[in-house]
Design a protein around this motif. Structure first.
Motif, PDB file in Angstrom:
ATOM      1  N   PRO A  70       2.987   0.640  -6.750  1.00  0.00           N
ATOM      2  CA  PRO A  70       2.511  -0.748  -6.619  1.00  0.00           C
ATOM      3  C   PRO A  70       3.055  -1.687  -7.698  1.00  0.00           C
ATOM      4  CG  PRO A  70       0.742   0.710  -7.347  1.00  0.00           C
ATOM      5  CD  PRO A  70       1.906   1.585  -7.022  1.00  0.00           C
ATOM      6  N   SER A 126       6.189  -1.842  -8.372  1.00  0.00           N
ATOM      7  CA  SER A 126       7.496  -2.261  -7.858  1.00  0.00           C
ATOM      8  C   SER A 126       7.420  -2.907  -6.483  1.00  0.00           C
ATOM      9  CB  SER A 126       8.438  -1.052  -7.758  1.00  0.00           C
ATOM     10  OG  SER A 126       8.664  -0.482  -9.017  1.00  0.00           O
ATOM     11  N   TRP A 127       6.380  -2.559  -5.710  1.00  0.00           N
ATOM     12  CA  TRP A 127       6.313  -2.992  -4.319  1.00  0.00           C
ATOM     13  C   TRP A 127       4.975  -3.636  -4.007  1.00  0.00           C
ATOM     14  CZ3 TRP A 127      10.982  -2.525  -2.348  1.00  0.00           C
ATOM     15  CH2 TRP A 127      11.819  -1.516  -2.823  1.00  0.00           C
ATOM     16  N   GLU A 128       5.018  -4.775  -3.360  1.00  0.00           N
ATOM     17  CA  GLU A 128       3.795  -5.423  -2.877  1.00  0.00           C
ATOM     18  C   GLU A 128       3.333  -4.699  -1.611  1.00  0.00           C
ATOM     19  OE1 GLU A 128       2.412  -9.732  -1.065  1.00  0.00           O
ATOM     20  OE2 GLU A 128       4.227  -9.625  -2.290  1.00  0.00           O
ATOM     21  N   ASP A 129       2.046  -4.376  -1.532  1.00  0.00           N
ATOM     22  CA  ASP A 129       1.492  -3.611  -0.400  1.00  0.00           C
ATOM     23  C   ASP A 129       2.367  -2.395  -0.096  1.00  0.00           C
ATOM     24  OD1 ASP A 129      -0.572  -5.537  -0.045  1.00  0.00           O
ATOM     25  OD2 ASP A 129       0.826  -6.796   1.073  1.00  0.00           O
ATOM     26  N   PRO A 130       2.473  -1.465  -1.033  1.00  0.00           N
ATOM     27  CA  PRO A 130       3.446  -0.375  -0.898  1.00  0.00           C
ATOM     28  C   PRO A 130       3.197   0.579   0.259  1.00  0.00           C
ATOM     29  CG  PRO A 130       1.987   0.035  -2.755  1.00  0.00           C
ATOM     30  CD  PRO A 130       1.704  -1.355  -2.283  1.00  0.00           C
ATOM     31  N   ARG A 154      10.506  -7.212   3.710  1.00  0.00           N
ATOM     32  CA  ARG A 154      10.605  -7.252   2.241  1.00  0.00           C
ATOM     33  C   ARG A 154      12.059  -7.120   1.774  1.00  0.00           C
ATOM     34  NH1 ARG A 154       6.644  -3.915   0.097  1.00  0.00           N
ATOM     35  NH2 ARG A 154       5.878  -3.136   2.085  1.00  0.00           N
TER      36      ARG A 154
END
Length: 202
Positions: free
Chosen positions: A105, A107-111, A118
Motif C-alpha cells: 500500500p 507503492s500502490w493505491e487500493d493495492p 493505474r
C-alpha cells in the motif's frame, strides 16, 4: 528453461483471464480496444499489439496483482551491507517477495483492486528498473526471457479477446468465482478456469 518459461506464461494468462472475467467492464473495454485496432482481421499481429495501450496496462496490472512466481530467484550478499537499518552479513541468502511488493500500500493505491487504468498515465514497467513492479526480477539478473514472455502474453491475450466472448458454463456470477491459490514455484488457481467461449465475428 522451456518448461519454466511456458509454465509461468500460461499461469500468468490464466490469472489475467480470471481477473478480466471477474471485471466485465474491464474485459469490455479491452475487447473494444483490440477489436477496433484489429478490425477486419482474423488474427491480431505484433504490430497491432504495439498500438494497444489498454492491453499493456491490463497485463501490467495482472502481473502486479497475480505475480506467477511470488519469490524471485534467491540472491546472496557478497559483502557486509546495511540496508534500511538492517545489517546483512556477507553470504546471507536473500529472498525477494515480488507478490508482496506488488500489493504494497505504500507503492500502490487500493493495492488489492484490479485496476489497469493505474498504468495508463504511468511510466512504471515490469522490465526490472521500477522496483515496485518486478514480476521478472530486476537489474542484470532479471529474467532473460522477459521480452519474449511479454510479447507472447500480450499477443495471446489480444487474440483470445478479439475472437471470443465469454460466459459461465452454469448459472452464477463472475464475482463469485473462486480465486483461491495453490502455492508452489508458480502460484496457480486452485480450481480450473471453466468458461464457455463463443466465437465473435470480426
Amino acid at each position: 528453461m522451456l518448461v519454466a518459461g511456458t509454465d509461468t506464461t500460461f499461469t500468468a494468462l490464466g490469472w489475467t483471464m480470471a481477473e478480466l472475467l471477474r471485471h466485465p467492464q474491464i474485459m469490455k473495454k479491452l475487447q473494444n480496444e483490440v477489436r477496433e485496432i484489429a478490425r477486419g482481421k482474423l488474427n491480431v499481429t505484433e504490430d497491432d499489439v504495439d498500438k494497444m495501450h489498454y492491453l499493456k496496462a491490463v497485463m501490467k496490472e495482472a502481473l502486479r496483482l497475480c505475480t506467477p512466481v511470488p519469490l524471485l530467484i534467491p540472491r546472496e550478499s557478497i559483502q557486509d551491507v546495511n540496508v534500511m537499518g538492517y545489517d546483512i552479513a556477507a553470504g546471507t541468502q536473500v529472498l525477494i517477495n515480488a507478490w508482496v511488493i506488488g500489493r504494497d500500500p505504500l507503492s500502490w493505491e487500493d493495492p488489492e483492486e484490479f485496476r489497469p487504468e493505474r498504468f495508463l498515465n504511468s511510466s512504471i514497467d515490469f522490465k526490472g528498473q521500477d522496483f515496485e513492479l518486478i514480476p521478472f526480477g530486476g537489474g542484470r539478473r532479471g529474467c532473460p526471457g522477459i521480452l519474449f514472455a511479454a510479447n507472447v502474453n500480450e499477443l495471446a491475450l489480444a487474440n483470445v479477446v478479439h475472437r471470443f466472448d465469454f460466459s459461465l458454463p452454469e448459472a452464477g456470477s463472475w464475482e463469485d468465482m473462486d480465486m483461491s491459490e495453490i502455492a508452489s514455484i508458480a502460484i496457480r488457481r486452485k480450481t480450473p478456469l471453466l468458461v464457455v467461449a463463443t466465437s465473435y465475428s470480426c
